[in-house]
Write a protein that holds these residues in place. Structure first.
Motif, PDB file in Angstrom:
ATOM      1  N   LEU A 820       5.392   3.310   8.065  1.00 13.13           N
ATOM      2  CA  LEU A 820       5.423   3.498   6.617  1.00 13.13           C
ATOM      3  C   LEU A 820       6.835   3.323   6.036  1.00 13.13           C
ATOM      4  CD1 LEU A 820       3.074   6.609   6.258  1.00 13.13           C
ATOM      5  CD2 LEU A 820       2.525   4.241   5.713  1.00 13.13           C
ATOM      6  N   THR A 821       7.858   3.495   6.871  1.00  9.33           N
ATOM      7  CA  THR A 821       9.252   3.398   6.380  1.00  9.33           C
ATOM      8  C   THR A 821       9.787   1.973   6.406  1.00  9.33           C
ATOM      9  OG1 THR A 821      10.163   3.829   8.584  1.00  9.33           O
ATOM     10  CG2 THR A 821       9.670   5.756   7.199  1.00  9.33           C
ATOM     11  N   LEU A 822       8.931   1.038   6.880  1.00 10.38           N
ATOM     12  CA  LEU A 822       9.382  -0.361   6.915  1.00 10.38           C
ATOM     13  C   LEU A 822       9.190  -1.012   5.541  1.00 10.38           C
ATOM     14  CD1 LEU A 822       7.836  -1.464  10.356  1.00 10.38           C
ATOM     15  CD2 LEU A 822      10.156  -0.634   9.899  1.00 10.38           C
ATOM     16  N   HIS A 823      10.160  -1.843   5.131  1.00  7.41           N
ATOM     17  CA  HIS A 823      10.102  -2.487   3.819  1.00  7.41           C
ATOM     18  C   HIS A 823       9.427  -3.859   3.939  1.00  7.41           C
ATOM     19  CE1 HIS A 823      12.068  -4.022  -0.086  1.00  7.41           C
ATOM     20  NE2 HIS A 823      11.063  -3.219  -0.389  1.00  7.41           N
ATOM     21  N   VAL A 824       8.127  -3.834   4.262  1.00  4.82           N
ATOM     22  CA  VAL A 824       7.340  -5.068   4.373  1.00  4.82           C
ATOM     23  C   VAL A 824       6.056  -4.872   3.571  1.00  4.82           C
ATOM     24  CG1 VAL A 824       8.251  -5.792   6.619  1.00  4.82           C
ATOM     25  CG2 VAL A 824       6.296  -4.257   6.537  1.00  4.82           C
ATOM     26  N   PRO A 825       5.563  -5.924   2.877  1.00  5.33           N
ATOM     27  CA  PRO A 825       4.392  -5.764   1.994  1.00  5.33           C
ATOM     28  C   PRO A 825       3.103  -5.385   2.735  1.00  5.33           C
ATOM     29  CG  PRO A 825       5.100  -8.078   2.119  1.00  5.33           C
ATOM     30  CD  PRO A 825       6.144  -7.280   2.825  1.00  5.33           C
ATOM     31  N   GLN A 826       3.001  -5.777   4.035  1.00  5.68           N
ATOM     32  CA  GLN A 826       1.765  -5.466   4.780  1.00  5.68           C
ATOM     33  C   GLN A 826       1.513  -3.964   4.913  1.00  5.68           C
ATOM     34  OE1 GLN A 826       4.054  -7.602   5.644  1.00  5.68           O
ATOM     35  NE2 GLN A 826       3.165  -9.559   6.350  1.00  5.68           N
ATOM     36  N   VAL A 827       2.584  -3.173   4.811  1.00  7.47           N
ATOM     37  CA  VAL A 827       2.422  -1.710   4.922  1.00  7.47           C
ATOM     38  C   VAL A 827       1.521  -1.197   3.804  1.00  7.47           C
ATOM     39  CG1 VAL A 827       3.630   0.495   4.748  1.00  7.47           C
ATOM     40  CG2 VAL A 827       4.608  -1.355   6.111  1.00  7.47           C
ATOM     41  N   ILE A 828       1.745  -1.695   2.581  1.00  8.68           N
ATOM     42  CA  ILE A 828       0.906  -1.256   1.453  1.00  8.68           C
ATOM     43  C   ILE A 828      -0.543  -1.688   1.674  1.00  8.68           C
ATOM     44  CG2 ILE A 828       0.480  -1.585  -1.019  1.00  8.68           C
ATOM     45  CD1 ILE A 828       2.761   0.306  -0.425  1.00  8.68           C
ATOM     46  N   ASP A 829      -0.744  -2.899   2.213  1.00  9.81           N
ATOM     47  CA  ASP A 829      -2.102  -3.395   2.458  1.00  9.81           C
ATOM     48  C   ASP A 829      -2.846  -2.534   3.479  1.00  9.81           C
ATOM     49  OD1 ASP A 829      -1.532  -5.425   0.705  1.00  9.81           O
ATOM     50  OD2 ASP A 829      -0.955  -6.863   2.290  1.00  9.81           O
ATOM     51  N   LYS A 830      -2.121  -2.007   4.468  1.00  8.79           N
ATOM     52  CA  LYS A 830      -2.739  -1.241   5.547  1.00  8.79           C
ATOM     53  C   LYS A 830      -2.605   0.267   5.353  1.00  8.79           C
ATOM     54  CE  LYS A 830      -4.062  -4.696   8.167  1.00  8.79           C
ATOM     55  NZ  LYS A 830      -5.500  -4.908   8.490  1.00  8.79           N
ATOM     56  N   LEU A 831      -2.140   0.687   4.174  1.00  7.14           N
ATOM     57  CA  LEU A 831      -1.887   2.113   3.948  1.00  7.14           C
ATOM     58  C   LEU A 831      -3.130   2.963   4.180  1.00  7.14           C
ATOM     59  CD1 LEU A 831       0.241   4.156   3.026  1.00  7.14           C
ATOM     60  CD2 LEU A 831      -0.562   3.834   0.677  1.00  7.14           C
ATOM     61  N   ASP A 832      -4.266   2.493   3.698  1.00  2.73           N
ATOM     62  CA  ASP A 832      -5.522   3.234   3.860  1.00  2.73           C
ATOM     63  C   ASP A 832      -5.819   3.486   5.338  1.00  2.73           C
ATOM     64  OD1 ASP A 832      -7.983   4.387   3.689  1.00  2.73           O
ATOM     65  OD2 ASP A 832      -8.954   2.738   2.631  1.00  2.73           O
ATOM     66  N   ASP A 833      -5.712   2.429   6.167  1.00  5.67           N
ATOM     67  CA  ASP A 833      -6.014   2.555   7.598  1.00  5.67           C
ATOM     68  C   ASP A 833      -5.025   3.483   8.302  1.00  5.67           C
ATOM     69  OD1 ASP A 833      -8.125   0.804   7.296  1.00  5.67           O
ATOM     70  OD2 ASP A 833      -6.921  -0.968   7.778  1.00  5.67           O
ATOM     71  N   ILE A 834      -3.731   3.325   7.967  1.00  5.67           N
ATOM     72  CA  ILE A 834      -2.708   4.156   8.618  1.00  5.67           C
ATOM     73  C   ILE A 834      -2.945   5.639   8.325  1.00  5.67           C
ATOM     74  CG2 ILE A 834      -0.244   4.733   8.631  1.00  5.67           C
ATOM     75  CD1 ILE A 834       0.314   1.734   8.115  1.00  5.67           C
ATOM     76  N   LEU A 835      -3.188   5.939   7.041  1.00  3.02           N
ATOM     77  CA  LEU A 835      -3.401   7.344   6.665  1.00  3.02           C
ATOM     78  C   LEU A 835      -4.690   7.907   7.247  1.00  3.02           C
ATOM     79  CD1 LEU A 835      -2.197   7.298   2.941  1.00  3.02           C
ATOM     80  CD2 LEU A 835      -0.977   8.117   4.969  1.00  3.02           C
ATOM     81  N   GLY A 910       8.134   1.320  -4.631  1.00  3.75           N
ATOM     82  CA  GLY A 910       7.986   1.660  -6.040  1.00  3.75           C
ATOM     83  C   GLY A 910       6.764   2.533  -6.270  1.00  3.75           C
ATOM     84  N   ASP A 911       6.901   3.444  -7.213  1.00  3.63           N
ATOM     85  CA  ASP A 911       5.803   4.394  -7.449  1.00  3.63           C
ATOM     86  C   ASP A 911       4.526   3.707  -7.911  1.00  3.63           C
ATOM     87  OD1 ASP A 911       7.366   6.496  -6.702  1.00  3.63           O
ATOM     88  OD2 ASP A 911       7.968   7.047  -8.747  1.00  3.63           O
ATOM     89  N   ALA A 912       4.656   2.677  -8.724  1.00  2.00           N
ATOM     90  CA  ALA A 912       3.454   2.008  -9.258  1.00  2.00           C
ATOM     91  C   ALA A 912       2.647   1.358  -8.151  1.00  2.00           C
ATOM     92  CB  ALA A 912       3.861   0.969 -10.307  1.00  2.00           C
ATOM     93  N   THR A 913       3.325   0.600  -7.306  1.00  2.00           N
ATOM     94  CA  THR A 913       2.632  -0.063  -6.185  1.00  2.00           C
ATOM     95  C   THR A 913       2.048   0.966  -5.224  1.00  2.00           C
ATOM     96  OG1 THR A 913       4.156  -1.933  -6.350  1.00  2.00           O
ATOM     97  CG2 THR A 913       2.914  -1.704  -4.292  1.00  2.00           C
ATOM     98  N   PHE A 914       2.865   1.991  -4.954  1.00  2.00           N
ATOM     99  CA  PHE A 914       2.421   3.015  -4.004  1.00  2.00           C
ATOM    100  C   PHE A 914       1.208   3.767  -4.542  1.00  2.00           C
ATOM    101  CE2 PHE A 914       2.589   7.422  -2.446  1.00  2.00           C
ATOM    102  CZ  PHE A 914       2.530   7.210  -1.070  1.00  2.00           C
ATOM    103  N   ASN A 915       1.277   4.162  -5.829  1.00  2.00           N
ATOM    104  CA  ASN A 915       0.164   4.926  -6.412  1.00  2.00           C
ATOM    105  C   ASN A 915      -1.111   4.083  -6.514  1.00  2.00           C
ATOM    106  OD1 ASN A 915       1.688   7.243  -6.670  1.00  2.00           O
ATOM    107  ND2 ASN A 915       2.410   6.721  -8.744  1.00  2.00           N
ATOM    108  N   ALA A 916      -0.929   2.771  -6.763  1.00  2.00           N
ATOM    109  CA  ALA A 916      -2.105   1.890  -6.809  1.00  2.00           C
ATOM    110  C   ALA A 916      -2.788   1.837  -5.437  1.00  2.00           C
ATOM    111  CB  ALA A 916      -1.690   0.495  -7.257  1.00  2.00           C
TER     112      ALA A 916
END
Length: 936
Positions: A820-835, A910-916
């Motif tokens: 989650l601490t990596l600055h790569v866009p795929q992290v946001i895409d996989k956030l649901d699975d990781i959590l 960013g909060d917007a991307t993260f909250n989305a």
């Protein structure tokens, strides 16, 4: 290569040679037969030899051929991958020709043929052999008595074999067979009984009976055929219909058969007496016939009790049986086998009365049963009025409970065997136990009526036989019988008798009367004290303990065994006094050791071992002063019981209790224990199949109670390889044993047996199912935690599948959290699975933690070391907890790490991307995440 008709002479010669007394001739012939039996055509050759009758073919060779044929059916009739088996063409040939050759004069060969036909029928009827019963029925039309006799022999064996098939379709087939065969068999049976009775009547007037029977064997064949028909009729009614206790539907054949069978008994009974000293064969037939006819009535009553409730059946049969019991001489028969069958169980009166059907709906099963019960009760009230019930009770006690001169002679010759014969045989095998069973049944049904009768007989007997009597009088024997009755129905007599008064006024005095003749009463009191256990209260209980311990020292083994049995009951009773037990303990040990030296029979040794196990279980650490004596005793019994697996199993169970009782003092007994363990856990030993389970449990108990893993215990570990390679039947205990060695064996264990341990783990991990794998994985974790450097190379293959334990799941979740601490866009895409993964691990880890905290509560009583009720070792559990708690992964908080990394992820993207991305998570999953992180 298949055998053919041309091989029959050679096969005959081989069979002849296999019967030779010369080993040099016999062994090669047996080897040749073993090679031939799997070849096609083998059974056909045997059938040719069996069918070849006359001087040219020896009877013993033909008999041997039937035995080989029968064994081949079991091995090769069904197709097998490892042999050619028997082809369908050969099977068809064999089935047809077997039925052609049923008329066999040699009775032994005829019996073997009947058995092998029945074995084939079990496999092939009805699909491959649909005409079996129709062909047999055609052969019954012959006037040849021998031929019909052999057909009925085949029918009986076949019906008996088919009756063991329990599938619904098989039972329907059996019902069809019954409908086709019953009428013919029943009519022939009725015809034969008339022929037999006419001949018996005629021969009873003749003085040349022997010569008449020698000239013609037809009468004896008819008698045997008649008995076979009787067995078939019983089998058809028994197995051709579901028990009416489950259907409450009348089986009409019971109403048809039973009155006729009773008439046959009444007609045959006089010939038992008339031929007793006149003609042995006919006397034996009359005896067998009457006994078997009574067995048929008993069997049908047991199978179809409600069909027995018929005015033509139940009253007449009960009345006849009661007459035979109360006055057997009047019926002309007083032999034991017949009387045993006459003492059949009665119907219990129905307390609920009839069910009146006031609606148009059919009665339920239970309602129909109640109505049958009410009808039976009404019938029994007529046949069994109160005065007749009391008469029956009196006769059972005064006649059938009384020891005969023969009984006392058998007691004197072998008291040990006598004790077990009286106490341990099935009640249907001996007259006295059978009479006792009948007494118990009628007392349960008429307790208010019979309790005063039993008390009256008891008081009469005590008046006739004073406590200090020394002669074996009629009064003493009646007192023994009365004590027997009082022991069986203690639950009711306690309302009429004060046990304390009885004990102090009579029983205790009789126990102290050491005259040899008083052994009769001493043994009965010893048994009676065990039966009246619930009524022994207050200070009397201690006196009873000491009285029974005193009887352990009696000169008569039957008395000592009876005392041993009752002491078991007393010490297992919930209100027993440990203080009283401890006072008796030294004497009990001494007497038990002596008793095992004096007894010879298996049942006696088992009885004493059971008593010792009870003492060990309740004595706990009080056993320690006697550990040396007990070790010597166990060693002696083990050595003497070589080859007696059942006794050794009892001994292994006693040893488990012993080791648990002595606890950390158990090494004092290793000189005895380790050799016994080695013998039991060696899978190559002859008794491994019988002893392995109990031996493995003893091994586990030994390790749990060992203060340390000494060299002797380390030497046992390689045996575990053979156990695991053999089967996983003992997997759970095996895992516990491995855990003990890992925790307490330390680096010395891993150094000596690391390869064996790796072998075991590879075998388990590579072959068990998921449940078994989860059982084994904690061992791998334990190894890694205790030996982080040494263990991985040993268990590398097992590590490849270790993906299910909590620690590794937590490691995986932590790694995902770091992503989650990596600055790569795929992290946001996989956030649901990781959590989702992290949430599951956190929630699952909490459940495990709660379980661990509960099981590891060191303030609970089970951790105080004072609980001797089970095989536990607190130091093992404490050490496992310490290992788990010291693991860095376990100490780290996944919740805190996830919280911090989620904040970092929001800051990076960013909060917007993260909250989305958070908003796309399913509401239920988001609620679980909040719960896992304790977020309001």
């Amino acid at each position: 290569m298949a055998l053919s008709a041309g091989d029959v002479p050679t096969m005959y010669t081989v069979l002849v040679n296999s019967l030779s007394a010369d080993e040099a001739v016999r062994r090669p012939a047996e080897a040749a037969l073993a090679q031939c039996e799997a070849r096609p055509g083998f059974c056909s050759c045997l059938l040719e030899i069996i069918s070849a009758r006359g001087l040219a073919c020896r009877e013993d060779v033909r008999l041997l051929a039937t035995v080989y044929f029968k064994n081949s059916i079991s091995r090769y009739w069904r197709h097998r991958r490892d042999s050619y088996g028997i082809s369908n063409e050969e099977k068809d040939h064999l089935r047809k020709n077997l039925l052609v050759n049923i008329r066999e004069e040699n009775s032994q060969i005829a019996l073997q043929l009947a058995v092998l036909i029945s074995k084939i029928a079990r496999l092939d009827y009805p699909k491959e052999w649909p005409d079996l019963f129709s062909v047999l029925a055609q052969q019954l039309q012959s006037a040849d008595v021998l031929a019909s006799h052999r057909v009925f022999m085949v029918l009986f064996r076949t019906l008996k074999e088919l009756s063991t098939k329990r599938l619904a379709v098989d039972q329907r087939n059996y019902a069809q067979i019954t409908s086709h065969l019953f009428e013919y068999t029943w009519n022939l049976w009725k015809s034969d009984v008339q022929t037999i009775l006419q001949n018996l009547s005629m021969l009873s007037q003749r003085s040349d009976i022997d010569s008449i029977l020698e000239q013609s064997n037809d009468l004896m064949l008819i008698c045997d055929r008649w008995l076979l028909c009787l067995k078939i009729i019983r089998q058809l009614i028994f197995s051709g219909y579901a028990s009416d206790s489950t259907t409450a539907q009348e089986v009409w054949q019971v109403r048809e058969v039973c009155p006729t069978v009773l008439t046959a008994i009444q007609s045959l009974l006089p010939y038992y007496s008339s031929y007793k000293d006149k003609q042995a064969k006919l006397w034996d037939f009359a005896k067998r016939a009457c006994t078997k006819l009574m067995k048929v009535l008993v069997t049908l009553q047991g199978r179809h009790p409600y069909s027995f409730v018929n005015q033509a059946v139940l009253p007449a049969i009960v009345d006849f049986c009661l007459n035979m019991i109360t006055n057997p001489e009047q019926g002309g028969a007083s032999f034991e086998e017949f009387l045993i069958q006459s003492m059949c169980k009665e119907y219990k009166p129905s307390p609920t009365g009839r069910v009146i059907n006031e609606s148009s709906q059919p009665l339920s099963l239970e309602q129909r049963k109640k109505n049958f019960g009410a009808v039976a009760s009404d019938m029994l009230k007529i046949v069994l009025p109160g005065d007749r019930v009391m008469l029956l009770c009196n006769i059972l006690i005064r006649r059938y409970f009384i020891y005969t001169a023969k009984d006392l002679e058998e007691w004197s010759e072998n008291p040990e065997s006598f004790h077990h014969e009286q106490n341990l045989v099935q009640w249907t095998e001996k007259q006295r136990p059978c009479a006792e069973a009948l007494f118990i049944v009628i007392f349960e049904n008429y307790r208010e009526l019979l309790a005063p009768v039993v008390v009256s007989i008891l008081r009469e007997a005590m008046a006739l036989s004073p406590p200090l009597e020394t002669d074996v009088t009629a009064g003493m024997l009646l007192k023994d019988a009365a004590y027997t009755a009082a022991g069986h129905v203690y639950y009711e007599l306690s309302n009429y008798l004060s046990f304390n008064e009885w004990f102090h006024g009579s029983l205790s005095i009789e126990i102290s009367n050491g005259h040899p003749n008083m052994r009769i009463i001493r043994r009965k009191i010893a048994l009676l004290l065990g039966q009246w256990i619930s009524e022994i209260k207050g200070d009397t209980r201690k006196l009873v303990y000491h009285a029974l311990v005193g009887l352990l020292q009696d000169n008569d083994i039957a008395v000592r065994l009876a005392a041993c049995s009752s002491l078991c009951y007393l010490f297992q009773e919930s209100s027993f006094s440990e203080l009283d037990l401890f006072e008796c303990l030294p004497t009990c040990w001494t007497m038990c050791f002596k008793l095992t030296e004096d007894v010879q029979e298996f049942d006696s040794k088992v009885q004493v071992l059971n008593f010792i196990s009870v003492l060990l279980e309740h004595a706990g650490e009080k056993v320690i002063p006697f550990a040396s004596q007990l070790s010597h005793f166990f060693q002696k019994i083990w050595d003497e019981s070589a080859g007696e697996s059942l006794l050794q199993i009892q001994l292994l169970a006693a040893l488990r209790t012993f080791i648990s009782s002595v606890g950390y003092q158990s090494p004092l007994s290793y000189h005895m224990l380790i050799p016994i363990l080695q013998s039991g856990i060696n899978v190559d030993s002859p008794d491994a199949l019988n002893l392995l389970e109990d031996s493995v449990l003893l091994w586990e108990t030994t390790l749990l109670n060992a203060p340390s893993i000494v060299s002797q215990l380390l030497d046992l570990f390689p045996y575990l390889v053979g156990i695991v390679n053999r089967s996983f039947d003992h997997l759970e205990v095996t895992i516990n044993i491995i855990e003990d060695y890992i925790i307490f064996g330390g680096s010395e264990f891993l150094k000596r047996h690391g390869a064996s341990l790796a072998n075991i783990l590879d075998t388990i991990v590579g072959n068990v199912n998921d449940k078994g794998l989860l059982t084994a994985l904690p061992i791998i974790d334990l190894l890694i935690q205790l030996f982080p450097q040494e263990a991985p190379p040993l268990i590398s293959s097992a590590l490849q599948v270790d993906d299910a334990n909590v620690i590794q799941q937590k490691e995986y979740a932590m790694a995902l959290s770091v992503i989650l601490t990596l600055h790569v866009p795929q992290v946001i895409d996989k956030l649901d699975d990781i959590l989702s993964v992290c949430t599951t691990v956190i929630m699952g880890g909490r459940e495990v933690k709660i379980e661990d905290d509960t099981s590891g509560d060191i303030t609970s009583s089970s951790w105080l070391g004072n609980d001797n009720s089970g095989y536990s070792n607190t130091s093992k559990e404490l050490r496992k907890r310490q290992v788990k708690d010291s693991d860095p992964i376990k100490q780290a908080s996944l919740e805190d790490m996830l919280r911090d990394n989620l904040k970092a992820c929001a800051a990076l993207h960013g909060d917007a991307t993260f909250n989305a991305a958070i908003g796309r998570i399913h509401p239920a999953a988001f609620a679980q995440l909040q719960q896992a992180l304790n977020i309001a």
